[in-house]
Design a protein around this motif. Structure first.
Motif, short mmCIF file in Angstrom:
data_model
loop_
_atom_site.label_atom_id
_atom_site.label_comp_id
_atom_site.label_asym_id
_atom_site.label_seq_id
_atom_site.Cartn_x
_atom_site.Cartn_y
_atom_site.Cartn_z
N ARG A 142 5.36 8.68 -14.72
CA ARG A 142 5.33 10.13 -14.89
C ARG A 142 5.38 10.53 -16.36
N SER A 143 5.63 9.57 -17.24
CA SER A 143 5.63 9.90 -18.67
C SER A 143 4.20 10.05 -19.16
N LEU A 144 4.03 10.59 -20.36
CA LEU A 144 2.69 10.83 -20.90
C LEU A 144 1.90 9.53 -21.00
N ALA B 42 0.82 -1.21 0.00
CA ALA B 42 0.00 0.00 0.00
C ALA B 42 0.86 1.26 0.00
N ARG B 43 1.98 1.25 0.71
CA ARG B 43 2.85 2.42 0.77
C ARG B 43 3.44 2.74 -0.60
N ALA B 44 3.88 1.70 -1.31
CA ALA B 44 4.46 1.91 -2.64
C ALA B 44 3.41 2.46 -3.60
N ARG B 45 2.17 1.96 -3.49
CA ARG B 45 1.12 2.46 -4.38
C ARG B 45 0.77 3.91 -4.05
N ALA B 46 0.84 4.28 -2.77
CA ALA B 46 0.59 5.67 -2.38
C ALA B 46 1.66 6.59 -2.96
N VAL B 47 2.91 6.12 -2.97
CA VAL B 47 4.00 6.90 -3.56
C VAL B 47 3.77 7.07 -5.06
N LEU B 48 3.34 6.01 -5.72
CA LEU B 48 3.06 6.08 -7.16
C LEU B 48 1.90 7.03 -7.45
N ASP B 49 0.88 7.01 -6.60
CA ASP B 49 -0.26 7.92 -6.78
C ASP B 49 0.22 9.37 -6.80
N ASP C 231 12.83 5.58 -9.46
CA ASP C 231 13.58 4.73 -10.39
C ASP C 231 13.32 3.25 -10.13
N ALA C 232 13.27 2.87 -8.86
CA ALA C 232 13.04 1.47 -8.50
C ALA C 232 11.62 1.04 -8.88
N LEU C 233 10.64 1.91 -8.63
CA LEU C 233 9.25 1.58 -8.96
C LEU C 233 9.03 1.53 -10.47
N THR C 234 9.71 2.40 -11.19
CA THR C 234 9.64 2.36 -12.66
C THR C 234 10.13 1.01 -13.18
N ASN C 235 11.18 0.51 -12.56
CA ASN C 235 11.71 -0.80 -12.94
C ASN C 235 10.71 -1.91 -12.61
N ASP C 236 10.04 -1.79 -11.45
CA ASP C 236 9.04 -2.80 -11.05
C ASP C 236 7.85 -2.82 -12.00
N ARG D 200 -1.42 4.65 -18.45
CA ARG D 200 -1.36 3.24 -18.08
C ARG D 200 -1.57 3.07 -16.57
N PHE D 201 -0.91 3.92 -15.79
CA PHE D 201 -1.00 3.80 -14.35
C PHE D 201 -2.42 4.10 -13.87
N ARG D 202 -3.04 5.15 -14.40
CA ARG D 202 -4.39 5.54 -13.99
C ARG D 202 -5.38 4.40 -14.24
N LEU D 203 -5.32 3.80 -15.43
CA LEU D 203 -6.24 2.73 -15.76
C LEU D 203 -5.96 1.49 -14.91
#
Length: 331
Positions: A312-314, A267-274, A301-306, A319-322
């Protein structure tokens, strides 16, 4: 349900008692009983007097099946008694002193059972609304139901879906409501005009003509399932094209690689991504999260790899929102 109760009895007696309360009211509702048997059943389960106000008069029954002479007056229950609102009134337990372990469950299931039984009565607004919301009914049946509700078929309205435990906050004469059984559970459906304020938790359906209530209700239930937190409001109309995408992908949501990747994170990682996906910059996200900029950059950088893409790209934001919405349906 009975099998589950039996298995849990030895493991957790209190939990099994709670399930017995649920099963008890399920049997009463399935049997098509009226208000008096429901109150009598609740009185037996709780061992105290149970009362109800149905919008016209007050009913009270004791655990012995009789009608007590003293207790609640015309004004209804005392403030310290366990009480739940229904679409037409309220129900309560006349409990003095500390509440018993299952009082909360008894009063909750009683309120729900009263609404379900009342909604079945022919000619009631609840019953008419249930018909108007049912896509399986033919158009003529739904039009007759709308006339009983005094709703112009051409009027623009929206259906709001609340959890069944949500207190009724709208005046019944301007906002007809009922409880509907859906594949995702029981929800409280309310028909509102476009200018009525909605309080959470709620899913708001797309505004449509009254003769298209089933579609507004479908989108309201979908929006309710997309709630990010318990007191939020999700407006299906505000989702735009995402609503169509979520509807189309729901049957295979759990198999989507982007959803699977998100589900693996805590949940913490997803909150960071949000925050990363919503903020204007990594520095702004770090400030909102209370993290150092360089620490969040490394985390990004680590989450982008995961994930396999940059949220944060267009394209990554889309993709993340959906994927985030689909994960809520999966959860």
């Amino acid at each position: 349900m009975q099998e589950l109760v039996g298995r849990l009895t030895a493991l957790d007696p209190e939990a099994s008692e709670t399930l017995k309360v649920v099963a008890y009211f399920d049997v009463l509702v399935a049997g098509g009983v009226g208000l008096q048997p429901l109150l009598r059943g609740a009185a037996v389960l709780s061992g105290t007097v149970v009362g109800a106000f149905d919008g016209r008069r007050t009913h009270r029954i004791g655990p012995d099946g009789g009608r007590p002479a003293e207790g609640a007056g015309p004004a209804g229950p005392r403030p310290d008694w366990p009480t739940r609102s229904t679409s037409t009134g309220k129900v309560w337990l006349e409990r003095d002193g500390s509440p018993h372990a299952n009082d909360g469950m008894v009063i909750e299931r009683l309120a729900l059972a009263v609404e379900l039984v009342e909604a079945r009565r022919p000619g009631r607004r609840d019953s008419s609304l249930e018909t108007a919301l049912d896509a399986a009914r033919d158009v003529e049946e739904r039009r007759v139901a709308l006339s009983r509700l005094r709703l112009d078929p051409a009027r623009l309205v929206r259906v709001v879906a609340h959890p069944v435990a949500h207190p009724v906050a709208y005046r019944a004469e301007v906002a007809p409501s009922t409880i509907v059984a859906t594949p995702c559970g029981l929800v409280r459906a309310v028909v509102l005009g476009r200018d009525v304020e909605v309080s959470g938790p709620a899913g708001v359906g797309v505004p449509l003509r009254a003769d298209e209530l089933p579609e507004s209700f479908r989108t309201a239930v979908l929006a309710l399932r997309l709630l990010p937190e318990s007191d939020a409001v999700v407006d299906a109309a505000a989702l735009g094209i995402l609503l169509s995408a979520v509807s189309a992908l729901e049957p295979v949501a759990a198999e989507q690689p982007d959803v699977v990747a998100l589900a693996r994170l805590d949940a913490r990682a997803r909150a960071v991504l949000d925050e990363l996906a919503a903020a204007e910059s990594v520095r702004a996200a770090a400030a909102a999260l209370g993290m150092h900029h360089s620490t969040l950059q490394a985390r990004h950088d680590a989450l982008t790899n995961d994930l396999g893409y940059d949220p944060r790209s267009l394209d990554g934001r889309a993709r993340f929102r959906l994927a985030r919405l689909l994960l809520r349906l999966v959860d």
